[in-house]
Design a protein around this motif. Structure first.
Motif, PDB file in Angstrom:
ATOM      1  N   ILE A 137     -23.472 -81.211  -6.313  1.00 35.66           N
ATOM      2  CA  ILE A 137     -24.784 -80.982  -6.935  1.00 35.66           C
ATOM      3  C   ILE A 137     -25.094 -79.489  -6.938  1.00 35.66           C
ATOM      4  CG2 ILE A 137     -27.280 -81.322  -6.669  1.00 35.66           C
ATOM      5  CD1 ILE A 137     -26.584 -84.122  -5.477  1.00 35.66           C
ATOM      6  N   ASP A 138     -24.887 -78.842  -5.811  1.00 33.70           N
ATOM      7  CA  ASP A 138     -25.109 -77.404  -5.693  1.00 33.70           C
ATOM      8  C   ASP A 138     -24.232 -76.632  -6.679  1.00 33.70           C
ATOM      9  OD1 ASP A 138     -25.907 -74.889  -4.607  1.00 33.70           O
ATOM     10  OD2 ASP A 138     -24.293 -74.949  -3.118  1.00 33.70           O
ATOM     11  N   PHE A 139     -22.975 -76.994  -6.763  1.00 35.91           N
ATOM     12  CA  PHE A 139     -22.037 -76.304  -7.659  1.00 35.91           C
ATOM     13  C   PHE A 139     -22.453 -76.463  -9.119  1.00 35.91           C
ATOM     14  CE2 PHE A 139     -18.153 -76.729  -4.593  1.00 35.91           C
ATOM     15  CZ  PHE A 139     -18.814 -75.961  -3.647  1.00 35.91           C
ATOM     16  N   ALA A 140     -22.934 -77.642  -9.487  1.00 30.03           N
ATOM     17  CA  ALA A 140     -23.368 -77.871 -10.870  1.00 30.03           C
ATOM     18  C   ALA A 140     -24.490 -76.909 -11.237  1.00 30.03           C
ATOM     19  CB  ALA A 140     -23.811 -79.321 -11.065  1.00 30.03           C
ATOM     20  N   GLU A 141     -25.460 -76.759 -10.355  1.00 25.59           N
ATOM     21  CA  GLU A 141     -26.584 -75.854 -10.634  1.00 25.59           C
ATOM     22  C   GLU A 141     -26.116 -74.412 -10.753  1.00 25.59           C
ATOM     23  OE1 GLU A 141     -29.661 -76.778 -11.520  1.00 25.59           O
ATOM     24  OE2 GLU A 141     -28.752 -78.778 -11.427  1.00 25.59           O
ATOM     25  N   LYS A 142     -25.217 -74.007  -9.896  1.00 24.48           N
ATOM     26  CA  LYS A 142     -24.711 -72.630  -9.921  1.00 24.48           C
ATOM     27  C   LYS A 142     -23.933 -72.343 -11.210  1.00 24.48           C
ATOM     28  CE  LYS A 142     -24.156 -72.119  -4.854  1.00 24.48           C
ATOM     29  NZ  LYS A 142     -25.491 -71.755  -4.595  1.00 24.48           N
ATOM     30  N   ILE A 143     -23.106 -73.273 -11.634  1.00 23.64           N
ATOM     31  CA  ILE A 143     -22.273 -73.062 -12.821  1.00 23.64           C
ATOM     32  C   ILE A 143     -23.110 -73.102 -14.092  1.00 23.64           C
ATOM     33  CG2 ILE A 143     -20.406 -74.055 -14.218  1.00 23.64           C
ATOM     34  CD1 ILE A 143     -19.170 -74.999 -11.474  1.00 23.64           C
ATOM     35  N   LYS A 144     -24.021 -74.067 -14.196  1.00 21.07           N
ATOM     36  CA  LYS A 144     -24.840 -74.218 -15.415  1.00 21.07           C
ATOM     37  C   LYS A 144     -25.584 -72.940 -15.771  1.00 21.07           C
ATOM     38  CE  LYS A 144     -27.292 -77.829 -14.346  1.00 21.07           C
ATOM     39  NZ  LYS A 144     -28.229 -78.970 -14.412  1.00 21.07           N
ATOM     40  N   LYS A 145     -26.051 -72.212 -14.784  1.00 26.46           N
ATOM     41  CA  LYS A 145     -26.833 -70.996 -15.011  1.00 26.46           C
ATOM     42  C   LYS A 145     -26.055 -69.902 -15.737  1.00 26.46           C
ATOM     43  CE  LYS A 145     -29.679 -71.527 -10.889  1.00 26.46           C
ATOM     44  NZ  LYS A 145     -29.970 -71.012  -9.546  1.00 26.46           N
ATOM     45  N   HIS A 146     -24.733 -69.964 -15.697  1.00 24.11           N
ATOM     46  CA  HIS A 146     -23.916 -68.868 -16.218  1.00 24.11           C
ATOM     47  C   HIS A 146     -23.100 -69.220 -17.458  1.00 24.11           C
ATOM     48  CE1 HIS A 146     -24.968 -66.281 -12.879  1.00 24.11           C
ATOM     49  NE2 HIS A 146     -24.864 -67.345 -12.113  1.00 24.11           N
ATOM     50  N   LEU A 147     -23.245 -70.438 -17.937  1.00 25.56           N
ATOM     51  CA  LEU A 147     -22.491 -70.824 -19.132  1.00 25.56           C
ATOM     52  C   LEU A 147     -23.158 -70.262 -20.383  1.00 25.56           C
ATOM     53  CD1 LEU A 147     -21.666 -74.552 -18.322  1.00 25.56           C
ATOM     54  CD2 LEU A 147     -20.071 -72.617 -18.388  1.00 25.56           C
ATOM     55  N   PRO A 148     -22.376 -69.931 -21.391  1.00 26.10           N
ATOM     56  CA  PRO A 148     -22.965 -69.477 -22.659  1.00 26.10           C
ATOM     57  C   PRO A 148     -23.878 -70.567 -23.231  1.00 26.10           C
ATOM     58  CG  PRO A 148     -20.584 -69.126 -22.640  1.00 26.10           C
ATOM     59  CD  PRO A 148     -20.913 -69.928 -21.423  1.00 26.10           C
ATOM     60  N   GLU A 149     -24.832 -70.143 -24.053  1.00 25.22           N
ATOM     61  CA  GLU A 149     -25.831 -71.054 -24.624  1.00 25.22           C
ATOM     62  C   GLU A 149     -25.240 -72.259 -25.338  1.00 25.22           C
ATOM     63  OE1 GLU A 149     -28.915 -69.808 -27.537  1.00 25.22           O
ATOM     64  OE2 GLU A 149     -29.467 -68.437 -25.907  1.00 25.22           O
ATOM     65  N   ASN A 150     -24.136 -72.075 -26.017  1.00 29.83           N
ATOM     66  CA  ASN A 150     -23.552 -73.140 -26.820  1.00 29.83           C
ATOM     67  C   ASN A 150     -22.577 -74.037 -26.041  1.00 29.83           C
ATOM     68  OD1 ASN A 150     -21.807 -70.909 -26.624  1.00 29.83           O
ATOM     69  ND2 ASN A 150     -20.658 -71.559 -28.417  1.00 29.83           N
ATOM     70  N   ILE A 151     -22.455 -73.813 -24.755  1.00 30.34           N
ATOM     71  CA  ILE A 151     -21.549 -74.591 -23.901  1.00 30.34           C
ATOM     72  C   ILE A 151     -22.382 -75.296 -22.840  1.00 30.34           C
ATOM     73  CG2 ILE A 151     -19.580 -74.484 -22.313  1.00 30.34           C
ATOM     74  CD1 ILE A 151     -18.927 -73.555 -25.169  1.00 30.34           C
ATOM     75  N   ALA A 152     -22.090 -76.586 -22.634  1.00 31.63           N
ATOM     76  CA  ALA A 152     -22.809 -77.352 -21.609  1.00 31.63           C
ATOM     77  C   ALA A 152     -21.832 -77.813 -20.532  1.00 31.63           C
ATOM     78  CB  ALA A 152     -23.490 -78.560 -22.242  1.00 31.63           C
ATOM     79  N   LEU A 153     -22.335 -77.880 -19.323  1.00 30.14           N
ATOM     80  CA  LEU A 153     -21.537 -78.461 -18.253  1.00 30.14           C
ATOM     81  C   LEU A 153     -21.541 -79.967 -18.458  1.00 30.14           C
ATOM     82  CD1 LEU A 153     -19.923 -78.040 -15.660  1.00 30.14           C
ATOM     83  CD2 LEU A 153     -22.075 -78.210 -14.393  1.00 30.14           C
ATOM     84  N   HIS A 154     -20.388 -80.546 -18.621  1.00 30.70           N
ATOM     85  CA  HIS A 154     -20.259 -81.985 -18.837  1.00 30.70           C
ATOM     86  C   HIS A 154     -20.141 -82.728 -17.512  1.00 30.70           C
ATOM     87  CE1 HIS A 154     -17.999 -85.732 -19.427  1.00 30.70           C
ATOM     88  NE2 HIS A 154     -18.746 -85.840 -20.498  1.00 30.70           N
ATOM     89  N   SER A 155     -19.214 -82.258 -16.649  1.00 30.15           N
ATOM     90  CA  SER A 155     -18.998 -82.956 -15.385  1.00 30.15           C
ATOM     91  C   SER A 155     -18.266 -82.068 -14.392  1.00 30.15           C
ATOM     92  CB  SER A 155     -18.208 -84.242 -15.606  1.00 30.15           C
ATOM     93  OG  SER A 155     -16.934 -83.957 -16.152  1.00 30.15           O
TER      94      SER A 155
END
Length: 150
Positions: A113-131
């Motif tokens: 859960i922690d890792f998901a929040e950390k990664i999502k913040k830095h992805l480009p606008e057009n890319i989403a964290l899927h899993s």
């Protein structure tokens, strides 16, 4: 354009202890963690873009995950800072050990859960964290899916 998922695998070594747990994992111990990061997006269709045909350059994804997760957690000891382990953590820190204090019980479930929040913040606008999939052994893992957390 089709949505495409791409996945990159990462590995790191870390130790933890689960304060208050009633099994062996209450003791200090470590794991060889494997983290699978899957993002989703559309491939770049601009022929003049050097990343033409890519959803995201694997190297760019690697930079994000290394900075936010691997470089931070690799060869560390993770403690919940709201437990009596804080005393042990401080003692180890004073001996120059790499200690991470978190606001949660450092289970694989809570770490993902922690890792998901950390990664999502830095992805480009057009890319989403899927899993994310975080395994602590070859037979035990936790998974986080964006669709489960909307």
């Amino acid at each position: 354009m089709s949505k495409i998922r791409i996945t990159k695998q990462f590995s790191f070594e870390a130790g933890h202890a689960l304060y208050g747990y009633d099994g062996k994992c209450k003791n200090l111990h470590g794991h060889s963690y494997h983290l699978f990061v899957t993002v989703i997006g559309e491939p770049i269709i601009d022929h003049s873009n050097v990343k033409f045909g890519m959803v995201i350059d694997f190297g760019d994804l690697k930079k994000i995950v290394n900075k936010e997760i691997i470089d931070v957690f690799d060869h560390s000891m993770i403690f919940n800072k709201n437990t009596p382990h804080l005393n042990l953590a401080e003692e180890l820190k004073n001996q120059e050990h790499h200690i991470i204090l978190v606001d949660y019980q450092p289970t694989t479930e809570m770490m993902v859960i922690d890792f998901a929040e950390k990664i999502k913040k830095h992805l480009p606008e057009n890319i989403a964290l899927h899993s994310l999939k975080l395994s602590e052994t070859s037979t035990s893992f936790a998974e986080w899916y964006a669709s489960d957390n909307e």
